[in-house]
Design a protein around this motif. Structure first.
Motif, short mmCIF file in Angstrom:
data_model
loop_
_atom_site.label_atom_id
_atom_site.label_comp_id
_atom_site.label_asym_id
_atom_site.label_seq_id
_atom_site.Cartn_x
_atom_site.Cartn_y
_atom_site.Cartn_z
N TYR A 261 9.91 0.76 4.88
CA TYR A 261 9.84 -0.73 4.42
C TYR A 261 11.26 -1.43 5.03
O TYR A 261 10.72 -2.45 5.52
N ALA B 247 11.13 -2.18 8.49
CA ALA B 247 10.08 -3.26 8.95
C ALA B 247 10.48 -4.37 8.80
O ALA B 247 10.57 -5.42 9.54
N LYS C 268 11.84 -2.22 -5.00
CA LYS C 268 11.35 -3.28 -3.86
C LYS C 268 12.26 -4.50 -3.85
O LYS C 268 12.83 -4.76 -2.78
N TYR D 14 8.90 -14.16 1.39
CA TYR D 14 7.88 -12.88 0.88
C TYR D 14 7.32 -13.23 -0.62
O TYR D 14 7.84 -12.89 -1.51
N GLY D 15 6.57 -14.08 -0.39
CA GLY D 15 5.28 -14.43 -1.58
C GLY D 15 5.09 -13.26 -2.53
O GLY D 15 5.09 -13.63 -3.68
N GLY D 16 4.97 -12.17 -1.95
CA GLY D 16 4.58 -10.91 -2.98
C GLY D 16 5.64 -10.71 -3.85
O GLY D 16 5.43 -9.94 -4.78
N ILE D 17 6.86 -10.78 -3.27
CA ILE D 17 8.17 -10.46 -4.13
C ILE D 17 8.35 -11.25 -5.18
O ILE D 17 9.06 -10.86 -6.10
N ARG E 271 6.24 -15.32 16.88
CA ARG E 271 5.63 -15.77 15.74
C ARG E 271 4.85 -17.00 15.62
O ARG E 271 3.59 -16.97 15.27
N LYS F 203 3.78 -13.21 10.77
CA LYS F 203 5.07 -12.72 10.08
C LYS F 203 5.05 -11.23 9.79
O LYS F 203 5.92 -10.31 10.12
N LYS G 257 7.05 -7.74 11.37
CA LYS G 257 7.64 -6.86 10.32
C LYS G 257 7.00 -5.49 10.83
O LYS G 257 7.78 -4.37 10.88
N VAL G 258 5.84 -5.42 11.09
CA VAL G 258 5.11 -3.98 11.25
C VAL G 258 5.54 -3.51 12.45
O VAL G 258 5.89 -2.49 12.86
N ASN H 58 8.38 -3.72 13.86
CA ASN H 58 9.52 -3.08 13.91
C ASN H 58 9.58 -1.73 13.59
O ASN H 58 10.61 -1.05 13.57
N LEU H 59 8.46 -1.21 13.21
CA LEU H 59 7.99 0.27 12.71
C LEU H 59 7.83 1.00 13.97
O LEU H 59 7.78 2.11 13.97
N ARG I 17 -4.68 -9.19 0.72
CA ARG I 17 -4.10 -7.68 0.57
C ARG I 17 -5.15 -6.92 1.38
O ARG I 17 -4.86 -5.92 2.11
N GLU J 69 3.32 -1.83 1.54
CA GLU J 69 4.33 -2.59 0.79
C GLU J 69 4.77 -3.66 1.21
O GLU J 69 5.08 -4.76 0.75
N VAL J 70 4.91 -3.81 2.76
CA VAL J 70 5.25 -4.89 3.47
C VAL J 70 4.31 -5.82 3.11
O VAL J 70 4.65 -7.12 3.10
N ALA K 4 2.45 -6.15 0.54
CA ALA K 4 2.31 -6.78 -0.78
C ALA K 4 3.36 -7.52 -0.88
O ALA K 4 3.45 -8.47 -1.79
N SER K 5 4.60 -7.48 -0.08
CA SER K 5 5.85 -8.35 -0.26
C SER K 5 5.58 -9.76 0.23
O SER K 5 6.14 -10.82 -0.18
N ILE K 6 4.71 -9.90 1.24
CA ILE K 6 4.52 -10.95 1.91
C ILE K 6 3.37 -11.87 1.35
O ILE K 6 3.28 -13.04 0.79
N PHE K 7 2.22 -11.15 0.95
CA PHE K 7 1.15 -11.74 0.18
C PHE K 7 1.20 -11.16 -1.25
O PHE K 7 1.30 -10.12 -1.60
N ASP K 8 0.90 -12.22 -2.01
CA ASP K 8 0.82 -12.08 -3.49
C ASP K 8 -0.32 -11.78 -4.13
O ASP K 8 -0.75 -11.43 -5.20
#
Lengths: 1095, 291
Positions: free
Chosen positions: A361, A364, A418, A508-511, B201, B224, B228-229, B231-232, B260, B283-284, B286-290
């Motif tokens: 994570y 990424a 997280k 990061y809207g989800g955070i 982007r 975005k 991030k993805v 990067n993996l 999501r 999780e990435v 989930a961090s970006i989309f609420d």
């Protein structure tokens, strides 16, 4: 003349033969007794005494005690009682006068507690201990000596039970019995009334199960049960007693561990624990104690409700599944089921379980090869970080607390991780460590140079020494511009964290939601701002504002301007586009405000600050900032200024150490790129930085020499910079190894010992029917190298066989193209078929249009791993083995034919032979076979790996890589084969699992695992005890099943003639072979492989 | 040959060489690739398109075939150059490309392969994922790629000279870097290479928005996420997420699937089967989309 005098005179002669004092004792006694007895009675009393004195050799000593003690007790006992008492003494005296004497002597003291009619019982108890030998006499005497004091804490029947225990001990050791008896008075006195009986009952159980543990029990028992809640002690001891009766010698250690565990728990919960333990004790006493032992650990993971669910599952294993071993393993936490259940129930989240996920994570998010570690590691490394509970980063790795249990829900705690990770990654992603000197921000211009000049002037004026060396990092240069480094560092941290949080929220809207929740949580844990001095309160309030909690700000209204200005400045970095340069400038501006506030007690701590006044609108901070302004309008003055201290950081933000991170980056650059990394750093420069830096905690230094500790610290830092980011430790988790291992680009340290990479594997416990999680530790290392002689010698010796196998194998090599005939469509026409087609057609028959050929490429895609048993037993010479198995040496050439004249000739020949060919060992044959198979495999071109295993114990399974699957055959491999030596035990399961792991990672269509061994699996602790074989066999079998499950074909070869019995059980439907004639192994192995790998 | 339409409704069948794009495909030039291609085309220089899957290589060829108008007057195409695409696979043989005899009634009949048709018609011949084809097959195209511009048709004993407008274009994904699946140097050195990478982007967001009709903000978030993805890559993922997948995600979102969930099915699960990596990407997301 009184009757007493008369008697004295009369018996004087009788008494004279004994000790000198006896007549006097008699006289005194008689005189005293005469007051209580009639003449006849006195006469009888005297007679009894004389009789006693004569009853055995030194019985007069007893008589003396009799005469002395009588008067004290005559009133309690009465005449008849005295007579019975004397008779009892005489009886005892027949055993030993010493016992009788002590009995008589102690009687008055004993009667203080006992009733007269108890004397009989008491005497018998002592008598029981006496067995005629002097040791037992001494013990019985001791008994009479101390029992009166025992009666104060124990009833007569209880003492009787104690005597049972002591008596039992005498069968083993009088010494121990004596010690136990001596100590018992104090022990029982120290125990409270309710505990004495249960304590004694358990003592009996312990003594019966394991007499030697009695001493330990008497020594430690009282202390152990002391910490258990008083009303529960009896129940606990009785439970322990039941367990001990069942399990025997394990009973006491279980008791002791369980008691210790319980002792560490809140007392009010003891009842529930013991009640549940008693419940499972009926099914499995061991499980009950294991349950108690695990209780403290379980309590850290589960709340009471969750715990009872967890307990229920264990109980089910016991009661419903009738699997006591399974329940034991469950409650001992040595079963996967127990762990999984706990993990599922617990709200706490462990870093170890999500570590690799978080690492990915973070990678990424940041785009950097970040690694994630426990914060404990960072502290251990001694490079300036000291907080274990908070997150942090040193620029290339992220450090997180080992577990999070902030919220009652698991999901929330995971989200906390997280947020931690996102904030730390944010520092990398959003460039918190990228501060550069004299660069304007997006919103603010650079004031660096101006401040630097001002600082130099100020120092000159005040006569303070300028920094000795040039600044190493930009952050250091920035901080050098301020007199109070602590304050500027603290402000920079608050501001930069504000910026990062704002960016995280935006990006990061989800955070956002979780960040907010954590911020709310943190605000509740802040220290009281009302109790802080003003300047510190200013910083604390800024921090609260940065947590989005403006309403939590407390500040005197009369000073509101300062706060409004401060918050407005802080808000600047929350705007889009703000960079770390903005943060630095804003921190500078805030510094100016803060220094104009004296650090004195807050004048009006109750004043709630009306935050709304502090508008969100932009504010041009810099021009209006006076460099260290001269106090506000009504600043509280004339008070003692207090030392300034930064308020603590919220956990999720953790330590922010830009100065150190920049330094490390610089050191790293220097080590990698040589000199042109902006010139090399002098030691002086480094020392200057470290001495001044406020990022090093003072607690780092011991009392000693500052220079020395700084030097050590510097070493650590440099070492750190030399190691590439990522794995600082060789230790990796299962399956994690391929991710980022072995990319070490740091300076080669040359004399490094063997590099061992550790892997963890579960082990199958067949009794529990479950895996023991992470039970074994396999250390993989590259095998040592020897010389090549063995390899070449083997090739030479087996020249014919080598050629033969090579040829056989070459025949297996697939043609690179295989022709497929009779296709409707293909590369070429098959003329015959084409003609046939036309013939058929002309003849009117339905022609087949399948007249094409095609060449298809065939690839042989086989990977095989050979796993060699390197246990000590392979050291055995084969000759001996033969003798062992066949009972006679049947080698014809070597047989002495019995002609005595030729004996010496024969002997010399035999010796010479032994010299030329040293006796062959099993391992040699394994090695020879390896050489042959290597030659064969090179011919066929299959991928192959050769591994050896041995080790000792579950946490040290040695796994030697002789040739890895993807390694090319080379001279080094030859050398390694030569070097294969027998080592220690045979824990097959983990070695198999590791090989499976390797094969599984390898890309091939057909995968084969061949295990070559000389006997059954065995190792220390690989089974319930030394002789048990079942456990090891089952675990090995399970490992083989695991291999099949992932598509690997396992095959076992053993040279153990007795192999059939356990192999049949171990292998089930898995192929195995017992090579009867050991020496045929080198020939057999290639043949077997050929059959296995043929498609 | 002319386009032939069968009577089955909603079903169109045309000869490969007649295929050309009638509408302008959407393509957002990232750098100078359009200009490069046009110049190469004008000078008949074969082109190799390098880049990860879903970065827009095929779309680019389509776009170029639409954009380029046949200058040779070979039939006077109005709508651009014909485009013949061959998806390469490991069983692809020379006769699959050049042509073969088929039996028909009493006699054999020659059928032109796609390359032959492209050569005859002056089409762009696009060999997609050329490394997948067998090496002996790729050698066949060598004489076509140099100054000779000849296609030997062995079975008929003929040599075909390429018509004007013919251009050989190949695509190739260096991500598969394995010893087996690499281009032979004798092949690759006959092409100019245009590198394709995922767009930055902002531009990727535009593409997503345009292709999937999702709103601009979501398109930006998707881009975005992609960053991030990606990067993996090499840290758990063999390939980064393609723009194509992002467009799919966008389409699902536009169609009303939660963001999501849309990312899960079109990105996470499409990318990898590794549970751990899936979890990390989720999780990435989930961090970006609420939601």
């Amino acid at each position: 003349m009184s009757i007493a005098d008369d008697l004295t005179a009369r018996y004087a002669a009788d008494l004279r033969g004994f000790g000198a004092a006896l007549p006097d004792d008699f006289a005194t006694g008689a005189r005293a007794m005469s007051a209580h007895l009639s003449d006849e009675e006195l006469e009888a009393w005297a007679k009894a005494g004389i009789e006693l004195a004569n009853s055995s050799l030194r019985a007069w000593e007893a008589a003396a005690e009799y005469f002395r003690a009588s008067a004290d007790i005559v009133e309690r006992l009465g005449t008849e009682g005295i007579a019975r008492w004397a008779a009892q003494a005489t009886e005892l005296s027949s055993r030993s006068s010493l016992i009788a004497a002590q009995f008589l002597k102690s009687t008055p003291e004993a009667l203080a507690v006992l009733q007269p009619e108890d004397l009989e019982e008491w005497a018998q108890q002592g008598d029981r201990l006496c067995r005629g030998n002097w040791k037992s006499i001494a013990l019985a005497q001791l008994y009479f000596q101390i029992s009166p004091s025992l009666f104060r804490s124990l009833s007569l029947p209880s003492v009787g039970r104690l005597v049972d225990v002591i008596d039992q001990l005498t069968e083993r050791s009088y010494e121990l019995a004596t010690t136990a008896l001596e100590g018992s008075g104090q022990i029982f006195a120290s125990l409270s009334g309710h505990d004495r009986e249960p304590f004694l009952r358990f003592a009996r159980a312990v003594t019966r199960a394991s007499w030697a543990d009695t001493r330990l029990y008497f020594e430690r028992g009282p202390k152990l049960i002391e910490r258990i809640e008083a009303p529960q002690r009896a129940a606990f001891l009785d439970l322990a007693g039941r367990v001990t009766t069942e399990v025997g010698r394990q009973g006491f250690p279980l008791f002791s561990d369980a008691a210790e565990a319980l002792g560490g728990m809140a007392t009010e919960e003891h009842g529930a624990y013991i009640a549940f333990a008693s419940k499972i004790a009926t099914g499995s006493p061991t499980a009950a104690m294991e349950y108690l032992k695990s209780a403290p650990f379980v309590a850290t993971r589960l709340n009471p409700d969750q715990r009872s669910l967890w307990e229920q599952e264990g109980l089910e294993i016991l009661a419903v599944e009738h699997n006591p071993e399974g329940a034991e393993a469950y409650f001992r936490l040595e079963s996967t089921r127990a762990e999984e259940r706990m993990r599922a129930l617990s709200s706490r989240v462990e870093l170890s379980s999500i570590n690799s996920m978080l690492r990915m994570y973070a990678k990424a998010l940041s785009g950097e090869p970040v690694s994630v570690h426990s914060a404990e590691d960072l502290v251990e490394r001694g490079i300036g970080w000291v907080t274990e509970s908070a997150a942090s980063t040193e620029g290339s790795s992220i450090y997180l607390p080992p577990y999070v249990a902030t919220f009652p829900e698991q999901e929330a705690n995971f989200q906390v991780y997280k947020v931690f990770t996102t904030h730390q990654t944010g520092r990398m992603e959003f460039g918190s460590f990228d501060y550069a000197w004299d660069m304007p921000g997006a919103h603010v211009a650079s004031t660096g140079p101006r401040r630097e000049v001002a600082a130099a002037l100020r120092r000159q004026e005040q006569g303070i020494a300028a920094p000795k060396a040039e600044a190493v990092t930009a952050v250091q240069r920035l901080f050098n511009c301020f007199d109070d480094r602590n304050l500027i560092a603290g402000l920079f941290t608050v501001v930069e964290d504000t910026r990062v949080d704002a960016l995280v929220s935006r990006e990061y809207g989800g955070i956002r939601r979780w960040l907010k929740r954590l911020q709310d949580h943190e605000i509740g844990r802040r220290p009281k701002v009302e109790e802080m001095a003003l300047r510190q309160a200013f910083v604390e309030n800024l921090l609260r504002a940065s947590l989005g909690q403006a309403e939590a700000i407390r500040w005197p209204i009369m000073l509101r301007e300062y706060m409004t200005d401060g918050i407005a400045a802080l808000r600047m970095v929350e705007q889009a586009g703000a960079t770390v340069q903005d943060s630095a400038e804003v921190a500078g501006a805030l510094y100016d405000i803060a220094t104009s506030i004296p650090n004195v007690r807050m004048p009006n701590p109750d004043g709630k600050f009306d935050f709304e006044g502090a508008s969100q609108e932009m504010m041009d901070v810099l021009p209006s900032m006076p460099g260290g302004g001269e106090g506000g309008p009504d600043m509280p003055g004339n008070q003692q200024e207090m030392a300034f201290e930064n308020p603590p950081q919220p956990d999720f933000r953790g330590d922010f150490k830009p100065e150190l991170v920049q330094l490390m980056a610089k050191l790293k650059l220097q080590q990698e790129g040589g000199a042109d990394a902006g010139g090399s750093l002098t030691k002086e420069q480094l020392m200057e930085l470290l001495q001044n830096s406020v990022e090093l905690s003072i607690s780092e230094w011991a009392e000693g020499d500052l220079d020395q500790s700084l030097g050590m610290f510097l070493d650590n830092l440099q070492k750190e910079a030399g190691t590439p980011a990522g794995d600082k430790k060789g230790e990796k988790k299962d399956g994690d190894a391929s991710a980022d291992g072995g990319k070490g680009e740091g300076p080669d340290e040359g004399e490094l010992p063997v590099e061992v990479t550790w892997f963890y594997y579960d082990e199958w416990d067949f009794r529990a029917g479950d895996y023991r999680p992470r039970w074994t530790r396999v250390g993989e290392r590259v095998s040592a190298e020897g010389d090549r002689d063995f390899y070449e010698e083997t090739l030479r010796k087996h020249h014919g066989l080598v050629m033969e196998t090579r040829k056989q194998f070459e025949m297996m090599r697939p043609e690179s193209f295989k022709k497929i005939k009779r296709l409707e469509d293909g590369d070429e026409l098959d003329t015959d078929l084409a003609i046939e087609f036309h013939v058929d057609k002309k003849a009117g028959a339905g022609p087949s249009a399948r007249i094409y050929n095609r060449r298809n490429k065939i690839e042989r895609d086989v990977a095989v791993a050979f796993l060699l048993d390197m246990s000590a037993s392979t050291d055995e010479e084969i000759e001996k083995q033969k003798v062992k198995h066949s009972g006679k040496d049947d080698d014809d050439d070597d047989n002495f034919d019995g002609d005595p004249r030729r004996y010496f000739q024969w002997l010399a020949a035999r010796r010479a032979k032994a010299l030329v060919e040293p006796p062959k060992r099993i391992i040699d044959l394994e090695k020879e076979s390896t050489v042959l198979i290597v030659e064969a495999l090179e011919a066929i071109g299959d991928s192959y790996g050769i591994y050896g295993f041995s080790g000792y114990g579950r946490d040290n399974v040695e796994f030697h890589v002789i040739k890895d699957l993807d390694e090319q055959m080379s001279e080094r491999v030859e050398r390694r084969i030569s070097k294969i030596e027998p080592i220690r035990s045979t824990r097959m399961g983990p070695a198999l699992r590791h090989t499976i792991h390797k094969l599984d990672e390898y890309d091939a269509k057909v995968k084969i695992l061949i295990l070559v061994s000389d006997g059954r699996p065995q190792d220390h602790g690989y089974g319930r005890d030394r002789t048990e074989k079942e456990y090891a066999v089952h675990d090995t079998k399970q490992a083989l099943v695991e291999a099949k499950r992932v598509g690997i074909t396992p095959f076992l070869i053993t040279v153990d003639k007795e192999g059939h019995d356990y192999l049949k059980q171990m292998c089930d439907d898995i192929g195995y072979e017992v090579v009867d004639d050991i020496e045929s192994l080198p020939r057999r192995l290639p043949t077997l492989y050929r059959h296995l790998a043929a498609d | 040959m002319t386009a032939l339409t069968t009577n089955a409704p909603g079903f169109k069948q045309i000869a490969v060489e007649d295929f050309r794009l009638t509408e302008e495909p959407f393509y957002l030039p990232i750098r100078d690739e359009v200009e490069l291609f046009e110049t190469a085309y004008a000078d008949s220089v074969p082109v190799l398109l390098k880049g990860p899957t879903g970065a827009g290589k095929t779309r680019f060829v389509e776009y170029m075939s639409w954009r380029l108008h046949n200058k040779g007057g070979h039939g006077g195409h109005e709508e651009g150059v014909p485009l013949i695409t061959v998806a390469c696979h490991e069983d692809l043989t020379a006769s699959d490309l050049v042509g073969r005899y088929l039996l028909e009634g009493d006699e054999t009949r020659w059928i032109d392969g796609p390359v032959t048709r492209a050569v005859k018609n002056g089409a762009i011949c696009y060999l997609d994922e050329v490394v997948e084809a067998r090496k002996d097959t790729t050698v066949l195209i060598h004489p076509l790629t140099d100054y000779r511009r000849l296609l030997p048709v062995e079975k008929r004993g003929e040599l075909l000279e390429a018509a004007d407008g013919f251009l050989l274009v190949m695509s190739y994904n260096p991500g598969y870097q394995s010893a087996i699946k690499d281009l032979k140097h004798s092949t690759r050195q006959r092409f100019i290479a245009i590198e394709f990478d995922y767009p930055p982007r902002d531009q990727e967001a535009i593409i997503i928005e345009r292709e999937s009709l999702v709103d601009a903000a979501t398109a930006m978030e998707l881009a975005k996420l992609a960053e991030k993805v990606r990067n993996l890559k090499e840290h758990g993922l063999g390939e980064g997420v393609s723009t194509r997948l992002l467009v799919y995600a966008g389409k699902l979102i536009h169609g009303g699937i939660s963001r999501r969930r849309a990312c899960q099915v079109s990105i996470v699960w499409a990318l990898t089967d590794d549970r751990e990596v899936q979890r990390s990407i989720e999780e990435v997301v989930a961090s970006i989309f609420d939601d």
